[in-house]
Design a protein around this motif. Structure first.
Motif, short mmCIF file in Angstrom:
data_model
loop_
_atom_site.label_atom_id
_atom_site.label_comp_id
_atom_site.label_asym_id
_atom_site.label_seq_id
_atom_site.Cartn_x
_atom_site.Cartn_y
_atom_site.Cartn_z
N GLN A 35 5.59 -9.31 -8.69
CA GLN A 35 6.82 -8.37 -8.45
C GLN A 35 7.07 -8.04 -7.02
O GLN A 35 8.24 -7.68 -6.79
N GLY A 36 6.39 -8.60 -6.12
CA GLY A 36 6.82 -8.41 -4.59
C GLY A 36 6.49 -6.85 -4.11
O GLY A 36 6.90 -6.44 -3.25
N ASN A 37 5.49 -6.27 -4.82
CA ASN A 37 5.01 -4.79 -4.55
C ASN A 37 3.89 -4.94 -3.84
O ASN A 37 3.66 -3.66 -3.36
N ALA A 38 3.17 -5.88 -3.67
CA ALA A 38 2.07 -5.94 -2.52
C ALA A 38 2.35 -6.21 -1.27
O ALA A 38 2.89 -7.35 -1.00
N LYS A 39 2.35 -4.94 -0.44
CA LYS A 39 2.60 -5.51 0.91
C LYS A 39 1.34 -5.43 1.79
O LYS A 39 0.59 -4.54 1.88
N LEU A 40 1.35 -6.54 2.63
CA LEU A 40 0.06 -6.78 3.40
C LEU A 40 0.60 -6.51 5.08
O LEU A 40 1.22 -7.29 5.52
N GLN A 41 0.25 -5.38 5.63
CA GLN A 41 0.63 -5.20 6.93
C GLN A 41 -0.49 -5.49 7.98
O GLN A 41 -1.69 -5.37 7.55
#
Length: 248
Positions: A215-221
């Motif tokens: 869903q594109g809710n996992a953001k890896l900074q």
């Protein structure tokens, strides 16, 4: 010159006279076999094949076997040949049978190890796909694609779980693996290298990570200690849309 492996015998008969027809075929084969032996030509009895063709309008009868030397040869079974030789009915039947077996095995998968699963897949799915597949040569891509999808599903059933945290969204959604998805995974690798081996998306539990990435809710900074130049490289790998992903 006559080669033993080129010898073919044809016979057409009414089902009510099958006994006499089989006796005639066996007598003919026996004469051919005797002639071949007398001329020092070897016939491999066990490799003799029988193709028994009947109409679907007739009541199903047991396909006859033929005695060839010391071997009792049984006809090839399970092939549907239509009047235009499209083989579409046969492909549909193979897919239906293989998918039924696939569903049955998938219900037991969590109780099976990989080796046992492989044996079941080979016994009930791969063997069905491989049986008489020489008859499928030259079929349209649409029919071959049906068989390929079954084979792909069987491979996914046998293979270990995918490394979800390292895969791109399109790989999890559509099983798409290409250069763009490789770039995404390369970005995850960079994150691990520059964060001293931290697991990707550490705040998201395993039960939720698959849907979060899809869903594109996992953001890896990038980690705070990552050099600024490397941060810019990593950020280009984590765009949601495949066409926005950075290039190696």
């Amino acid at each position: 010159m006559v080669y033993a492996d080129d010898t073919q015998v044809y016979a057409m008969y009414d089902p009510s006279a099958s006994t006499q027809a089989i006796a005639s075929i066996e007598a003919c084969v026996s004469d051919i076999r005797a002639w071949a032996i007398s001329n020092k030509v070897k016939i491999n009895d066990a490799k003799t094949d029988i193709l028994h063709i009947s109409s679907r309008c007739r009541s199903k009868a047991t396909a006859p076997s033929v005695q060839v030397g010391t071997a009792d040869i049984k006809p090839v079974e399970g092939v549907f040949i239509d009047n235009q030789l499209t083989m579409s009915n046969h492909v549909s039947d193979v897919c239906r049978t293989a998918l039924y077996a696939l569903r049955s095995i998938s219900q037991l998968r969590k109780y099976l190890d990989k080796t046992t699963t492989e044996r079941l897949v080979h016994a009930f799915i791969s063997s069905r796909l491989d049986s008489c597949n020489g008859l499928l040569y030259g079929l349209p891509d649409a029919d071959i694609a049906k068989l390929q999808r079954v084979q792909n599903s069987a491979a996914r059933l046998v293979a270990p779980p995918l490394p979800t945290r390292w895969l791109a969204p399109e790989s999890l959604k559509d099983q798409t693996f290409n250069v763009e998805s490789d770039v995404w995974s390369f970005g995850v690798l960079l994150y691990e290298l520059t964060s001293n081996g931290k697991i990707p998306y550490p705040s998201i539990p395993n039960e939720e990570i698959r849907e979060a990435i899809k869903q594109g809710n996992a953001k890896l900074q990038p980690d705070a200690s990552t050099p600024k130049g490397m941060q810019n490289v990593e950020i280009t790998k984590f765009a949601t849309a495949p066409d926005e992903q950075g290039k190696i």
